[in-house]
Design a protein around this motif. Structure first.
Motif, PDB file in Angstrom:
ATOM      1  N   LEU A  52      46.691   2.400  -8.972  1.00  0.00           N
ATOM      2  CA  LEU A  52      48.018   1.974  -8.737  1.00  0.00           C
ATOM      3  C   LEU A  52      47.962   0.684  -7.827  1.00  0.00           C
ATOM      4  O   LEU A  52      48.659   0.573  -6.771  1.00  0.00           O
ATOM      5  CB  LEU A  52      48.477   3.152  -7.901  1.00  0.00           C
ATOM      6  N   PHE A  81      49.575  13.913  -5.276  1.00  0.00           N
ATOM      7  CA  PHE A  81      50.035  12.427  -4.011  1.00  0.00           C
ATOM      8  C   PHE A  81      49.974  13.692  -3.113  1.00  0.00           C
ATOM      9  O   PHE A  81      50.491  15.196  -3.038  1.00  0.00           O
ATOM     10  CB  PHE A  81      50.736  12.091  -4.368  1.00  0.00           C
ATOM     11  N   ALA A  85      55.406  13.873  -5.310  1.00  0.00           N
ATOM     12  CA  ALA A  85      55.827  12.898  -5.403  1.00  0.00           C
ATOM     13  C   ALA A  85      56.478  13.779  -6.909  1.00  0.00           C
ATOM     14  O   ALA A  85      56.291  13.356  -7.977  1.00  0.00           O
ATOM     15  CB  ALA A  85      54.708  11.460  -6.095  1.00  0.00           C
ATOM     16  N   TYR A  87      59.308  14.584  -9.692  1.00  0.00           N
ATOM     17  CA  TYR A  87      61.085  14.214 -10.178  1.00  0.00           C
ATOM     18  C   TYR A  87      61.908  15.356  -9.416  1.00  0.00           C
ATOM     19  O   TYR A  87      61.770  16.562 -10.310  1.00  0.00           O
ATOM     20  CB  TYR A  87      60.556  14.093 -11.430  1.00  0.00           C
ATOM     21  N   ASN A  98      56.268  16.970 -17.785  1.00  0.00           N
ATOM     22  CA  ASN A  98      56.011  15.722 -17.695  1.00  0.00           C
ATOM     23  C   ASN A  98      54.856  14.718 -18.524  1.00  0.00           C
ATOM     24  O   ASN A  98      55.088  14.380 -19.803  1.00  0.00           O
ATOM     25  CB  ASN A  98      56.177  14.929 -17.175  1.00  0.00           C
ATOM     26  N   ARG A 146      51.058  19.649 -12.434  1.00  0.00           N
ATOM     27  CA  ARG A 146      51.454  18.949 -13.708  1.00  0.00           C
ATOM     28  C   ARG A 146      50.227  18.138 -13.696  1.00  0.00           C
ATOM     29  O   ARG A 146      50.307  17.975 -14.544  1.00  0.00           O
ATOM     30  CB  ARG A 146      52.498  18.043 -12.933  1.00  0.00           C
TER      31      ARG A 146
ATOM     32  N   GLY B 185      56.927   6.321  -4.748  1.00  0.00           N
ATOM     33  CA  GLY B 185      55.526   7.280  -5.483  1.00  0.00           C
ATOM     34  C   GLY B 185      55.910   8.044  -6.923  1.00  0.00           C
ATOM     35  O   GLY B 185      55.273   8.253  -7.679  1.00  0.00           O
ATOM     36  N   ILE B 186      57.609   8.504  -7.040  1.00  0.00           N
ATOM     37  CA  ILE B 186      58.032   8.785  -7.958  1.00  0.00           C
ATOM     38  C   ILE B 186      57.529   8.322  -9.486  1.00  0.00           C
ATOM     39  O   ILE B 186      56.935   8.781 -10.731  1.00  0.00           O
ATOM     40  CB  ILE B 186      59.377   9.234  -7.869  1.00  0.00           C
ATOM     41  N   GLU B 188      54.750   5.852  -9.711  1.00  0.00           N
ATOM     42  CA  GLU B 188      53.582   6.110  -9.480  1.00  0.00           C
ATOM     43  C   GLU B 188      52.887   7.389 -10.261  1.00  0.00           C
ATOM     44  O   GLU B 188      52.095   7.741 -10.879  1.00  0.00           O
ATOM     45  CB  GLU B 188      52.980   5.959  -7.992  1.00  0.00           C
ATOM     46  N   ALA B 189      54.076   8.670  -9.664  1.00  0.00           N
ATOM     47  CA  ALA B 189      53.294   9.198 -10.531  1.00  0.00           C
ATOM     48  C   ALA B 189      53.716  10.134 -11.407  1.00  0.00           C
ATOM     49  O   ALA B 189      52.770  10.163 -12.706  1.00  0.00           O
ATOM     50  CB  ALA B 189      54.366  10.890  -9.926  1.00  0.00           C
ATOM     51  N   GLN B 190      54.655   9.123 -12.495  1.00  0.00           N
ATOM     52  CA  GLN B 190      54.481   9.286 -14.187  1.00  0.00           C
ATOM     53  C   GLN B 190      53.807   8.172 -14.287  1.00  0.00           C
ATOM     54  O   GLN B 190      53.193   8.154 -15.483  1.00  0.00           O
ATOM     55  CB  GLN B 190      56.492   7.485 -14.063  1.00  0.00           C
ATOM     56  N   GLN B 199      58.798   2.375 -18.736  1.00  0.00           N
ATOM     57  CA  GLN B 199      58.856   3.996 -18.814  1.00  0.00           C
ATOM     58  C   GLN B 199      59.511   4.752 -17.549  1.00  0.00           C
ATOM     59  O   GLN B 199      59.867   5.644 -17.495  1.00  0.00           O
ATOM     60  CB  GLN B 199      58.136   5.122 -19.530  1.00  0.00           C
ATOM     61  N   SER B 203      62.419   6.351 -15.643  1.00  0.00           N
ATOM     62  CA  SER B 203      62.337   7.595 -15.620  1.00  0.00           C
ATOM     63  C   SER B 203      63.082   7.981 -14.613  1.00  0.00           C
ATOM     64  O   SER B 203      63.506   8.571 -13.752  1.00  0.00           O
ATOM     65  CB  SER B 203      60.850   7.886 -15.568  1.00  0.00           C
ATOM     66  N   PRO B 206      67.816   8.300 -13.520  1.00  0.00           N
ATOM     67  CA  PRO B 206      69.117   9.536 -13.315  1.00  0.00           C
ATOM     68  C   PRO B 206      69.351   9.546 -11.934  1.00  0.00           C
ATOM     69  O   PRO B 206      70.982   9.427 -11.693  1.00  0.00           O
ATOM     70  CB  PRO B 206      68.123  10.201 -14.325  1.00  0.00           C
ATOM     71  N   LEU B 207      68.359   9.105 -11.449  1.00  0.00           N
ATOM     72  CA  LEU B 207      68.223   8.772  -9.552  1.00  0.00           C
ATOM     73  C   LEU B 207      69.481   7.880  -9.209  1.00  0.00           C
ATOM     74  O   LEU B 207      69.533   8.658  -7.966  1.00  0.00           O
ATOM     75  CB  LEU B 207      67.167   9.247  -9.454  1.00  0.00           C
TER      76      LEU B 207
END
Ligand SMILES: Nc1ncnc2c1ncn2[C@@H]1O[C@H](COP(=O)(O)OP(=O)(O)O)[C@@H](O)[C@H]1O
Ligand SMILES: [Mg+2]
Lengths: 364, 292
Positions: A52, A81, A85, A87, A98, A146, B185-186, B188-190, B199, B203, B206-207
Motif C-alpha cells: 500500500l 487494519f 476498514a 465495507y 470479499n 476477512r 482505507g476501504i 486499501e482493504a479491497q 475494482q 467497490s 455504492p457509497l
C-alpha cells in the motif's frame, strides 16, 4: 506460508524518513511482533509489506522472491487494519466473503468457508448484520474473519485490538495467538503495547524513531535489552534508572551512588570491557529484581525513605526516595512500611543492568 | 445519539407563533402551487372557458374556474399537429445523454482528484470550477462558432456535448466531495483482499450512490429546463420541449391552450422523477455536509 525478509528498507515521506535501514527476517510460520511507540514507523513498515506504500529504498522478499513491484493483490497477504476498514454497505457475510469473491471462488465453497471462519470467531449469528450494527469487538472479529477466510502466505495485523477494552483485549490476545498456532501461517503483528508483544510473539522487533533497536525472543528482549531505551520501553512497571559512578576498588568494580556502593559480579566486570571501568554509567533495575525491607538485611542494602505505596491487587508497588531520584520496587501487599519511614532495598545483582551513559548501549 | 425530539414549551407566545407559521405556510403553498394548478386546469379547458374570470372582489365567483367541460384537444394539437412526441424524445435524449456522460467522466475525474496527489492539483481543480463562473450567455457566441465549424449545430450530439460542457465541472465538483468522505482505507482493504485499482474504485461507488443520484437529477433538470442552449445550438434538428413551447407563441396567434398543455407535458416528467428519487436527493445533498 512464507519467510519474509526485509532488507535495508527505507521509507521517506517527502524529506522525512519514517523507516530507516530496516533489516528483519521473519521465519516461516512464526509470530513476529513489531513493537514500538506511536509514530515509530510500524504501520509504514506494514503497509510497505502489503504493497500500500512505495518502498523508498531496499527490498522486501517473500521466500526469496522480491515483491517490491508486485501489486497488493498479487502479494497474497491478508491484513487487519487498525480501524478495521470494513465495507459499510456490505453484510458481515459479504465482508468476510470479499477476498474469495474477488478470486472467483464457487458460491458453495464461499458459504462453507465463511461460516467456518465465523464459527471459529464466534460471530456466526451476526452474518446478516452490517458493520454499523456491530460493537467494536465484533467489528474486529469480522476484520480478522476477512483475513483468515482464505489461506494467505502472510498475515499482517496492525494494532488490531488497540481499540478494545482491557478485558476483551486480554481475551483476544489468547484467541489470536491460538489461531495463528493452528493455521501455522506467518504473522506480523504490530503493536505499541509491550505486554501484547511479550505475551504473543515468537520474535519481537523493537522499533524507535524508524530504527530497529533489537530483534529477539520475548525473553531476550525482556531480560537482555540491548540499550537503555528498550529496557525502559519493555516491562510494566518500567525499569528504574540511576546515574552512578563506576569505580575500581582493588580487583572489584563498584557501582557507586550517593546512597550505595555495590560491587559488580565478576562476570559483569569482564563484560564492561575495560574501557568503561571508570566513569559515569546508568544502572537499570526492574521493580521485581529488588526486595524491600524495614530492617537492614546486609551492609550492601540501599537506604531510602518510603515516598508512597500503591496497592495493585496482588502486588504492592513501593516508591522509594533516594538522594536524587525515586525508584519503584515490587513487593507483597503484606509489606508494612508507611510513607516517610526509612527502608532498605536489596538488588538482585543477577538481574541488574548497566548502560553506557552516552549512547545508552547495554554492557550487560 | 441524543433523541431528535425538539423540546416544546407551550407558552402563549409559542401558540401565537405556531398559528402564524401555519398561516404563512398556507400562503406560501398558494403562491407556489397556484400557477401549476391554473396551468393544469387550463390545459383541459376550451379557450373561451379559460378566459372566463370572476369580477374583482367576487369571491363566490371562484367556482367559475371549475365550470368547464374537459377537453383533450390541446394535447391533440401538440402531439398530432406539432410533433411534440419528437421534441419530448429530443429533450429526454439530450438531458439523459449528458447526465450519463457527465456522471461517467465526472466520477472518474472526481475520484482521481480525491485520491491522487500530483503537482498543480489544486490549480487544476480551481480551473475546472472556474469554467462554471462565467454565465452561459458570455460563452454562447464563441461556443456557437465552434459548434458550427464542427457541424454540430442543430444535432442531438451537439446539444449533449453543450450540456456536458456545463455539467461535467459541476459533476466533478459535487462528486469529489462525496469521494473525499469515503475513507481510503476501504479501497486499501479491497486491494489487499485481491482487487485491482479499478475494482477498488468500483467497490466504493455504492457509497457515493446518493451523490451520483443527486447529481444526475440536478444534471437532468439543468438540461431539461434549458432554453438558451436548446434555442441556439439545438435549433433546427434537435428541438426540445422549451423551444417547441416558445414557438407556440406566434405573432398573430398565441395558442394559450396548447401552451398550457405543453407546460404540463414539460413539468410532469420532472415532478415524477423528483418523487421517485426524492429520498436519494435529500440524503445525497446533505450527506456531504455531515461527517459521520
Ligand atoms: N502519509 C504520510 N505522510 C507523511 N508522513 C507520514 C505518513 N504516514 C506516516 N507518516 C509519518 O511517519 C512516521 C511513522 O508513522 P507510522 O508508520 O504510521 O507510525 P506507527 O504506526 O508506528 O504509529 C510518523 O512520524 C508519521 O507522522
Ligand atoms: Mg500505526
Amino acid at each position: 506460508m512464507a519467510t519474509v525478509t526485509i532488507r535495508n528498507v527505507w521509507k521517506y515521506y517527502g524529506q522525512t524518513p519514517a523507516v530507516k535501514d530496516l533489516n528483519v527476517t521473519c521465519p516461516d510460520g512464526s509470530f513476529v511482533s513489531i513493537l514500538g511507540p506511536s509514530g515509530c514507523g510500524k504501520s509504514s513498515t506494514m503497509r510497505m509489506i502489503a504493497g500500500l506504500e512505495h518502498i523508498s529504498a531496499g527490498d522486501i522478499l517473500f521466500d526469496n522472491q522480491r515483491i517490491n513491484d508486485l501489486a497488493p493483490k498479487d502479494r497474497d497477504v491478508a491484513m487487519v487494519f487498525e480501524n478495521y476498514a470494513l465495507y459499510p454497505h456490505k453484510t458481515v457475510f459479504e465482508n468476510i466473503a470479499n477476498p474469495l469473491r474477488l478470486r472467483g471462488t464457487a458460491d458453495a465453497t464461499i458459504k462453507e468457508r465463511v461460516t467456518g471462519a465465523a464459527r471459529l470467531l464466534e460471530i456466526a449469528h451476526l452474518l446478516e448484520r452490517r458493520p454499523h450494527e456491530l460493537s467494536g469487538g465484533q467489528k474486529q472479529r469480522v476484520a480478522i474473519g476477512r483475513a483468515i477466510v482464505r489461506e494467505p502466505k502472510l498475515f499482517l495485523f496492525d494494532e488490531p485490538i488497540a481499540h478494545l477494552d482491557a478485558k476483551l483485549r486480554a481475551h483476544m490476545r489468547g484467541e489470536i495467538k491460538h489461531l495463528q498456532r493452528n493455521l501455522g501461517t506467518t504473522m506480523i503483528y504490530v503493536t505499541h503495547d509491550q505486554l501484547e508483544a511479550l505475551s504473543m510473539a515468537d520474535f519481537i522487533a523493537v522499533m524507535h524513531d524508524g530504527e530497529l533497536q533489537q530483534w529477539g525472543t520475548p525473553s531476550e528482549i525482556f531480560n537482555k535489552p540491548v540499550n537503555a531505551w528498550v529496557a525502559g520501553f519493555v516491562g510494566e512497571p518500567a525499569m528504574n534508572f540511576l546515574t552512578c559512578d563506576l569505580k575500581r576498588r582493588g580487583d572489584d568494580v563498584v557501582l557507586s551512588h550517593h546512597n550505595f556502593d555495590i560491587p559488580l559480579l565478576p562476570g559483569q566486570v569482564r563484560q564492561l570491557n575495560g574501557a568503561a571501568q571508570a566513569g559515569i554509567a546508568r544502572m537499570g533495575v526492574r521493580p521485581d529484581a529488588m526486595t524491600v525491607s524495614m530492617t537492614k538485611p546486609s551492609e550492601a542494602a540501599i537506604q531510602g525513605e518510603i515516598f508512597v505505596n500503591e496497592l495493585l491487587g496482588g502486588d504492592m508497588l513501593v516508591e522509594v526516595q533516594l538522594a536524587d531520584s525515586r525508584i519503584r520496587v515490587k513487593t507483597t501487599p503484606e509489606f508494612e512500611g508507611k510513607p516517610g519511614e526509612i527502608c532498605y532495598l536489596t538488588v538482585n545483582r543477577d538481574k541488574w543492568h548497566v548502560f553506557d551513559a552516552g549512547d545508552g548501549h547495554a554492557y550487560f | 445519539m441524543a433523541s431528535r425530539d425538539v423540546v416544546h414549551y407551550n407558552t402563549p407566545l409559542q401558540r401565537v407563533l405556531s398559528v402564524l407559521s401555519v398561516v404563512f405556510v398556507i400562503f406560501y403553498l398558494i403562491w407556489t402551487l397556484l400557477p401549476f394548478v391554473i396551468m393544469f386546469v387550463s390545459s383541459f379547458k376550451d379557450l373561451l372557458e379559460a378566459f372566463k374570470l370572476p369580477a374583482v372582489g367576487d369571491w363566490a365567483g371562484i367556482g367559475v374556474f371549475f365550470e368547464f367541460t374537459p377537453t383533450l384537444k390541446h394535447y391533440q394539437t401538440l402531439f398530432a399537429e406539432n410533433n411534440f412526441s419528437r421534441y419530448m424524445l429530443n429533450s429526454l435524449i439530450a438531458a439523459g445523454g449528458s447526465a450519463v456522460i457527465s456522471v461517467i467522466f465526472g466520477s472518474l475525474a472526481a475520484y482521481s482528484l480525491s485520491r491522487v496527489d500530483f503537482r498543480g492539483k489544486s490549480d487544476l481543480f480551481f480551473w475546472i470550477i472556474s469554467t462554471r463562473m462565467a454565465p452561459v450567455v458570455a460563452v454562447m457566441v464563441p461556443l456557437f462558432a465552434i459548434f458550427r465549424s464542427l457541424d454540430l449545430v442543430g444535432t442531438l450530439p451537439g446539444l449533449i456535448l453543450a450540456y456536458t460542457t456545463f455539467n461535467l465541472p459541476f459533476a466533478i465538483w459535487i462528486l469529489k466531495g462525496f469521494f473525499d468522505n469515503v475513507p481510503y482505507g476501504i479501497e486499501e482493504a479491497q486491494m489487499v483482499d485481491g482487487a485491482t485499482r479499478f475494482q477498488a474504485f468500483r467497490s466504493i461507488l455504492p457509497l457515493v450512490a446518493p451523490g451520483i443520484g443527486a447529481f444526475i437529477v440536478l444534471c437532468i433538470l439543468f438540461a431539461w429546463n434549458d432554453f438558451l442552449f436548446a434555442a441556439i445550438i439545438g435549433s433546427g434538428g434537435a428541438k426540445t420541449l422549451p423551444v417547441a413551447t416558445r414557438e407556440l407563441v406566434q405573432p398573430q396567434n398565441i395558442q394559450w391552450g396548447a401552451i398550457m398543455a405543453a407546460g404540463v407535458v414539460t413539468t410532469a416528467p420532472m415532478m415524477l422523477l423528483g418523487l421517485v428519487i426524492r429520498k436519494y436527493l435529500v440524503t445525497g445533498l446533505t450527506m456531504g455536509a455531515v461527517k459521520e
